[in-house]
Write a protein that holds these residues in place. Structure first.
Motif, PDB file in Angstrom:
ATOM      1  N   ARG A 129      -0.529   1.453   1.288  1.00  0.00           N
ATOM      2  CA  ARG A 129      -0.279   1.267   2.722  1.00  0.00           C
ATOM      3  C   ARG A 129      -1.432   0.472   3.314  1.00  0.00           C
ATOM      4  O   ARG A 129      -2.596   0.787   3.080  1.00  0.00           O
ATOM      5  CB  ARG A 129      -0.190   2.627   3.407  1.00  0.00           C
ATOM      6  N   PRO A 141       1.278   5.179  -0.324  1.00  0.00           N
ATOM      7  CA  PRO A 141       2.139   4.698   0.758  1.00  0.00           C
ATOM      8  C   PRO A 141       2.050   5.488   2.066  1.00  0.00           C
ATOM      9  O   PRO A 141       2.587   5.066   3.083  1.00  0.00           O
ATOM     10  CB  PRO A 141       3.543   4.825   0.165  1.00  0.00           C
ATOM     11  N   GLU A 143       0.082   7.579   5.300  1.00  0.00           N
ATOM     12  CA  GLU A 143      -1.115   7.559   6.128  1.00  0.00           C
ATOM     13  C   GLU A 143      -2.105   8.644   5.689  1.00  0.00           C
ATOM     14  O   GLU A 143      -3.305   8.542   5.912  1.00  0.00           O
ATOM     15  CB  GLU A 143      -0.728   7.762   7.595  1.00  0.00           C
TER      16      GLU A 143
END
Length: 130
Positions: free
Chosen positions: A62, A85, A87
């Motif tokens: 990410r 991927p 947060e």
């Protein structure tokens, strides 16, 4: 990747570039009236800080981005490269770019339009920048 299986510096810079291009040159910018950004924005400064190895495994990562500072003829964009991927995945890399809108016809920096400022303001740190 490097000899240790980590994403090398050049590839890391490319990852943040791809995230920036997707935002500034994408449909959302055009719909917001900020299509001039796609015609010319130059990187005046780049800083990259590595906090942990980013392993080249083929898994998704990410890249979160936000706009920290804006002036009439420049803006600073911040990046967090997460090792996965989500947060909640660890941040392996942080970076910042100082970006200058550029007029390719006259070969010189230019001031941003109100539409460009409004578009970028929506990506201010703490807004929807992700």
């Amino acid at each position: 990747m490097d000899a240790y299986g980590h994403v090398n510096h050049a590839s890391t810079v490319t990852l943040i570039e791809e995230a920036r291009v997707a935002l500034l040159f994408g449909e959302a910018a055009g719909h917001a009236g900020a299509e001039e950004l796609a015609k010319g924005v130059v990187v005046a400064r780049l800083v990259v800080d590595y906090h942990a190895p980013l392993v080249a495994s083929g898994a998704a990562i990410r890249v979160a981005l936000s706009v920290r500072e804006m002036r009439n003829a420049m803006f600073t964009m911040d990046y967090q490269v997460h090792s996965g991927p989500s947060e909640s995945d660890p941040v392996a890399v942080t970076a910042e770019t100082l970006l200058v809108p550029y007029d390719p016809v006259n070969n010189r920096p230019r001031r941003m339009s109100d539409a460009e400022k409004d578009f970028l303001a929506a990506w201010r740190s703490g807004s929807n920048g992700a």
